[in-house]
Design a protein around this motif. Structure first.
Motif, PDB file in Angstrom:
ATOM      1  N   CYS A 124     -29.524 -19.372 -23.608  1.00  0.00           N
ATOM      2  CA  CYS A 124     -30.537 -19.902 -22.807  1.00  0.00           C
ATOM      3  C   CYS A 124     -31.168 -19.030 -22.037  1.00  0.00           C
ATOM      4  CB  CYS A 124     -29.776 -21.067 -22.235  1.00  0.00           C
ATOM      5  SG  CYS A 124     -30.789 -22.227 -21.427  1.00  0.00           S
ATOM      6  N   LEU A 125     -30.416 -18.050 -21.431  1.00  0.00           N
ATOM      7  CA  LEU A 125     -31.029 -17.091 -20.567  1.00  0.00           C
ATOM      8  C   LEU A 125     -32.166 -16.266 -21.337  1.00  0.00           C
ATOM      9  CD1 LEU A 125     -28.074 -15.708 -18.563  1.00  0.00           C
ATOM     10  CD2 LEU A 125     -29.859 -16.961 -17.759  1.00  0.00           C
ATOM     11  N   LYS A 163     -34.984 -22.470  -6.020  1.00  0.00           N
ATOM     12  CA  LYS A 163     -33.872 -21.712  -6.601  1.00  0.00           C
ATOM     13  C   LYS A 163     -33.994 -21.565  -8.200  1.00  0.00           C
ATOM     14  CE  LYS A 163     -30.858 -21.785  -3.093  1.00  0.00           C
ATOM     15  NZ  LYS A 163     -30.265 -20.386  -2.549  1.00  0.00           N
ATOM     16  N   LEU A 164     -33.870 -20.537  -8.836  1.00  0.00           N
ATOM     17  CA  LEU A 164     -33.770 -20.481 -10.225  1.00  0.00           C
ATOM     18  C   LEU A 164     -32.140 -20.988 -10.644  1.00  0.00           C
ATOM     19  CD1 LEU A 164     -35.076 -19.628 -12.914  1.00  0.00           C
ATOM     20  CD2 LEU A 164     -34.368 -17.229 -12.468  1.00  0.00           C
ATOM     21  N   ALA A 165     -32.123 -21.828 -11.320  1.00  0.00           N
ATOM     22  CA  ALA A 165     -30.600 -22.332 -11.687  1.00  0.00           C
ATOM     23  C   ALA A 165     -30.505 -22.351 -13.129  1.00  0.00           C
ATOM     24  CB  ALA A 165     -30.723 -23.796 -11.021  1.00  0.00           C
ATOM     25  N   ILE A 166     -29.311 -22.308 -13.436  1.00  0.00           N
ATOM     26  CA  ILE A 166     -28.786 -22.682 -14.913  1.00  0.00           C
ATOM     27  C   ILE A 166     -28.004 -23.956 -14.941  1.00  0.00           C
ATOM     28  CG2 ILE A 166     -27.127 -21.113 -15.008  1.00  0.00           C
ATOM     29  CD1 ILE A 166     -27.534 -20.707 -17.967  1.00  0.00           C
ATOM     30  N   VAL A 167     -28.227 -24.981 -15.429  1.00  0.00           N
ATOM     31  CA  VAL A 167     -27.380 -26.096 -15.450  1.00  0.00           C
ATOM     32  C   VAL A 167     -26.498 -26.200 -16.921  1.00  0.00           C
ATOM     33  CG1 VAL A 167     -27.123 -28.668 -15.593  1.00  0.00           C
ATOM     34  CG2 VAL A 167     -29.296 -27.374 -14.570  1.00  0.00           C
ATOM     35  N   GLU A 183     -28.344 -11.801 -13.488  1.00  0.00           N
ATOM     36  CA  GLU A 183     -28.421 -11.641 -12.172  1.00  0.00           C
ATOM     37  C   GLU A 183     -29.384 -12.283 -11.123  1.00  0.00           C
ATOM     38  OE1 GLU A 183     -28.411  -9.408 -14.621  1.00  0.00           O
ATOM     39  OE2 GLU A 183     -26.360  -8.648 -14.627  1.00  0.00           O
ATOM     40  N   ALA A 184     -30.359 -12.621 -12.069  1.00  0.00           N
ATOM     41  CA  ALA A 184     -31.548 -13.589 -11.234  1.00  0.00           C
ATOM     42  C   ALA A 184     -31.147 -15.060 -11.013  1.00  0.00           C
ATOM     43  CB  ALA A 184     -32.710 -13.444 -12.205  1.00  0.00           C
ATOM     44  N   ILE A 185     -30.071 -15.752 -11.521  1.00  0.00           N
ATOM     45  CA  ILE A 185     -29.871 -16.915 -11.546  1.00  0.00           C
ATOM     46  C   ILE A 185     -29.207 -16.904  -9.942  1.00  0.00           C
ATOM     47  CG2 ILE A 185     -28.124 -18.599 -12.060  1.00  0.00           C
ATOM     48  CD1 ILE A 185     -30.474 -18.448 -14.168  1.00  0.00           C
ATOM     49  N   LEU A 202     -20.264 -14.567 -15.646  1.00  0.00           N
ATOM     50  CA  LEU A 202     -21.527 -14.386 -16.492  1.00  0.00           C
ATOM     51  C   LEU A 202     -22.642 -14.621 -15.130  1.00  0.00           C
ATOM     52  CD1 LEU A 202     -21.443 -16.926 -19.303  1.00  0.00           C
ATOM     53  CD2 LEU A 202     -21.637 -14.679 -19.264  1.00  0.00           C
ATOM     54  N   PHE A 203     -22.136 -15.158 -14.155  1.00  0.00           N
ATOM     55  CA  PHE A 203     -23.285 -15.365 -13.102  1.00  0.00           C
ATOM     56  C   PHE A 203     -22.764 -14.915 -11.725  1.00  0.00           C
ATOM     57  CE2 PHE A 203     -24.158 -18.723 -16.174  1.00  0.00           C
ATOM     58  CZ  PHE A 203     -25.513 -18.103 -16.804  1.00  0.00           C
ATOM     59  N   PRO A 204     -22.320 -13.715 -11.389  1.00  0.00           N
ATOM     60  CA  PRO A 204     -21.717 -13.054 -10.032  1.00  0.00           C
ATOM     61  C   PRO A 204     -22.558 -13.611  -8.853  1.00  0.00           C
ATOM     62  CG  PRO A 204     -22.348 -11.248 -11.578  1.00  0.00           C
ATOM     63  CD  PRO A 204     -22.719 -12.533 -12.464  1.00  0.00           C
ATOM     64  N   ASN A 205     -23.749 -13.470  -8.918  1.00  0.00           N
ATOM     65  CA  ASN A 205     -24.557 -13.690  -7.852  1.00  0.00           C
ATOM     66  C   ASN A 205     -24.922 -14.973  -7.570  1.00  0.00           C
ATOM     67  OD1 ASN A 205     -24.668 -10.893  -7.743  1.00  0.00           O
ATOM     68  ND2 ASN A 205     -26.634 -10.905  -9.061  1.00  0.00           N
ATOM     69  N   ALA A 206     -24.511 -16.044  -8.218  1.00  0.00           N
ATOM     70  CA  ALA A 206     -25.083 -17.348  -8.075  1.00  0.00           C
ATOM     71  C   ALA A 206     -24.042 -18.158  -7.317  1.00  0.00           C
ATOM     72  CB  ALA A 206     -25.176 -18.131  -9.489  1.00  0.00           C
ATOM     73  N   ALA A 207     -24.610 -18.922  -6.607  1.00  0.00           N
ATOM     74  CA  ALA A 207     -23.823 -20.220  -5.825  1.00  0.00           C
ATOM     75  C   ALA A 207     -23.392 -21.286  -6.955  1.00  0.00           C
ATOM     76  CB  ALA A 207     -24.526 -20.711  -4.832  1.00  0.00           C
ATOM     77  N   ILE A 208     -22.359 -21.644  -6.841  1.00  0.00           N
ATOM     78  CA  ILE A 208     -21.708 -22.808  -7.788  1.00  0.00           C
ATOM     79  C   ILE A 208     -21.821 -24.109  -7.325  1.00  0.00           C
ATOM     80  CG2 ILE A 208     -19.890 -23.623  -9.336  1.00  0.00           C
ATOM     81  CD1 ILE A 208     -20.778 -20.905 -10.146  1.00  0.00           C
TER      82      ILE A 208
END
Length: 426
Positions: free
Chosen positions: A357-358, A176-180, A366-368, A390-396
Motif C-alpha cells: 500500500c505504501l 495527517k498522512l495516515a495509513i489505516v 517514515e512519512a506516515i 513498520l511505522f516508528p514515527n507514527a502515532a497509533i
C-alpha cells in the motif's frame, strides 16, 4: 426533507450499523445495549426459528439442538454460495441465510430511526477473494442483491479501511498522512489517505486516497493456524495408521480449523471413515478424540477454544485451553511463543500488504504520521509489534476497534445521500 441513511459494516466476526440523520451520526444498539453483534446465526431444530448474535452463540454452546453458522461473509463470491447447505435436514442457500441476518440488523436500525431506511453504504473489503477479480465482482453483486432484498433502494459501497479513516478524521486537529489497517476476521485491508477535519464534508475524496490494498487473511486464519499447531495434534492430527505407517487424512483437521467448513464434516461417510481408521491407528487415544468431536458435533466448540486461546495469548505468556467437552479435565497448555510462531507467515502476508500500500501510494513508511488500527485482530501482540516496527514515527490510534468502520460508513452515506454531518461522540 432530510434524507435518512445508514452505513452497515457486515463483518466476518462482528457487524455494526450507524444512522446518519440530519447532520448527526450515531451507532445503533443492535443487540441489547451493544453496538456490535457477532455475525452468527442459529437455526433451532424444533421449528427452524433463527436466532442471531450472542443469543445464537449462547444457544449453540448450551448444546441446544440446531444448526449454528458464523463467518458467513467469507462465503460471498465463492462456489459455496451456489451449493448451499443443509439446515436441520432442509437445503438452504447462503444468500437466504445472509439475508436473514442482515434483515435482523436492518430492523434494529429502522426501529431506532422510527421509519424504514432506504439509503445505505455497505462496507466491503478491498478484496473479497484474493487474486480472483471475477469472484470479487461477484461477491459485491451478491451483497448488493441481499441489500435490495432487505429493503434498501439506494445502495453504495465503500472500502472498509476508508470508512475507518472517515470515522477518525472528525477527531483530528490539523492534517495527517495516515495509513489505516483494518484487520478483521476474514480480511486485512489498508488505505493510505490524507486526513483533515476540514475535509469531512467533501463529497469527492479521490485526491486524498493515495492507495488501497488488501489480503484475505484475518483473525479466523490466526484461529486456524493456532488450532493446527497446538490443539489438533492432541486429537490425532499428523498421527499414523496401518502397516505402512501412513499419515491419517488431513482434510478433516483442516476443515475443523475453519469456521465456515466445520458443519460439512458431520456426515455418516466421514464419521465412518474415521471409525475405520481408528482400528488401525497408532495413537488410538488421540485419534479417538477426533471421532468424539465429529460424533458429538462439537467442532465449533473446539475452534472456539482456539479463538479463546488466541485472545488470552494477546496479553499472557501461556494459557491452558480447557477441552473438557472431549474428556474430563482435559486441557492443552499453549505458550505465546508457539502461537506467534504458528501465525508468523500470516503476519508477514499482512505486513507485505501494508508495505505494498505504501509503495502504490508512493510514500515512505517514515512519512506516515498516524496509524489507525481497527478490527479485533489488531489486538494480537505480534501484529502490534509489527506495525510499531513498520511505522516508528507514527502515532497509533486504536479506539472504537469494532465500530469505527460502521461509523465511517454512515458518515460516507451522509455525504452521498444526505446533508452536512457531524459525528456524535459515543
Amino acid at each position: 426533507m432530510t434524507t435518512l441513511s445508514c452505513g452497515i459494516d457486515f463483518g466476518t466476526s462482528n457487524t455494526s450499523v450507524a444512522i446518519a440523520n440530519g447532520g448527526e451520526i450515531s451507532l445503533v444498539p443492535v443487540e441489547n445495549a451493544s453496538v456490535t453483534i457477532p455475525s452468527a446465526i442459529f437455526f433451532q431444530r424444533s421449528n427452524n426459528k433463527a436466532f442471531y448474535g450472542r443469543t445464537a452463540v449462547n444457544l449453540f454452546f448450551d448444546r441446544q439442538e440446531g444448526r449454528f453458522m458464523r463467518s458467513l461473509k467469507r462465503v460471498l463470491g465463492t462456489s459455496l454460495m451456489k451449493q448451499g447447505t443443509l439446515v436441520n435436514g432442509a437445503s438452504m442457500n447462503f444468500s437466504s441465510i445472509i439475508t436473514a441476518f442482515l434483515k435482523h440488523v436492518k430492523d434494529k436500525a429502522d426501529a431506532v430511526a422510527g421509519q424504514e431506511i432506504e439509503h445505505v453504504v455497505m462496507g466491503r473489503p478491498v478484496h473479497f477473494v484474493d487474486n480472483d477479480p471475477d469472484a470479487d465482482v461477484r461477491a459485491q453483486a451478491e451483497l448488493q442483491l441481499i441489500a435490495q432484498r432487505i429493503g434498501f433502494k439506494y445502495i453504495d459501497f465503500q472500502f472498509e479501511p476508508i470508512a475507518a479513516a472517515f470515522a477518525h478524521e472528525a477527531q483530528l486537529s490539523g492534517e495527517k498522512l495516515a495509513i489505516v489497517a483494518d484487520l478483521g476476521g476474514g480480511t486485512s485491508d489498508f488505505t493510505v489517505i490524507k486526513l483533515s477535519n476540514k475535509n469531512i464534508n467533501k463529497s469527492d475524496r479521490a485526491s486524498d486516497i493515495l492507495a488501497n490494498t488488501g489480503v484475505r487473511v484475518g483473525g479466523n486464519d490466526f484461529d486456524k493456524e493456532l488450532s493446527l499447531a497446538a490443539i489438533m495434534p492432541e486429537i490425532g492430527y499428523r498421527s499414523t495408521y496401518g502397516e505402512k505407517n501412513l499419515e491419517v487424512p488431513l482434510k478433516p483437521f483442516y476443515d475443523l480449523a475453519e469456521w465456515s467448513k466445520v458443519n460439512f464434516l458431520y456426515t455418516p461417510k466421514i464419521i465412518m471413515q474415521v471409525r475405520q481408521l481408528l482400528h488401525q491407528s497408532h495413537d488410538k487415544t488421540r485419534y479417538k478424540r477426533l471421532l468424539k468431536v465429529l460424533e458429538d458435533e462439537t467442532g465449533h466448540t473446539l475452534l472456539a477454544a482456539a479463538e479463546g486461546a488466541k485472545i488470552a495469548l494477546s496479553d499472557q505468556d501461556e494459557y491452558k485451553t480447557l477441552l473438557d467437552f472431549i474428556e474430563d479435565d482435559f486441557y492443552v497448555p499453549i505458550k505465546r511463543t508457539l502461537f506467534e510462531a504458528s501465525i508468523e507467515g500470516e503476519v508477514e502476508k499482512i505486513s507485505a500488504s501494508a508495505r505494498q500500500c505504501l509503495q502504490e501510494a508512493g510514500v515512505k513508511a517514515e512519512a506516515i504520521e498516524l496509524v489507525i488500527l481497527t478490527g479485533g485482530s489488531t489486538e494480537v501482540h505480534s501484529v502490534q509489534v509489527e506495525f510499531k516496527r513498520l511505522f516508528p514515527n507514527a502515532a497509533i490510534a486504536d479506539e472504537n476497534k469494532l465500530s469505527s468502520v460502521g461509523l465511517g460508513l454512515a458518515y460516507d452515506s451522509e455525504n452521498k445521500f444526505g446533508k452536512r454531518a457531524t459525528v456524535l461522540a459515543n
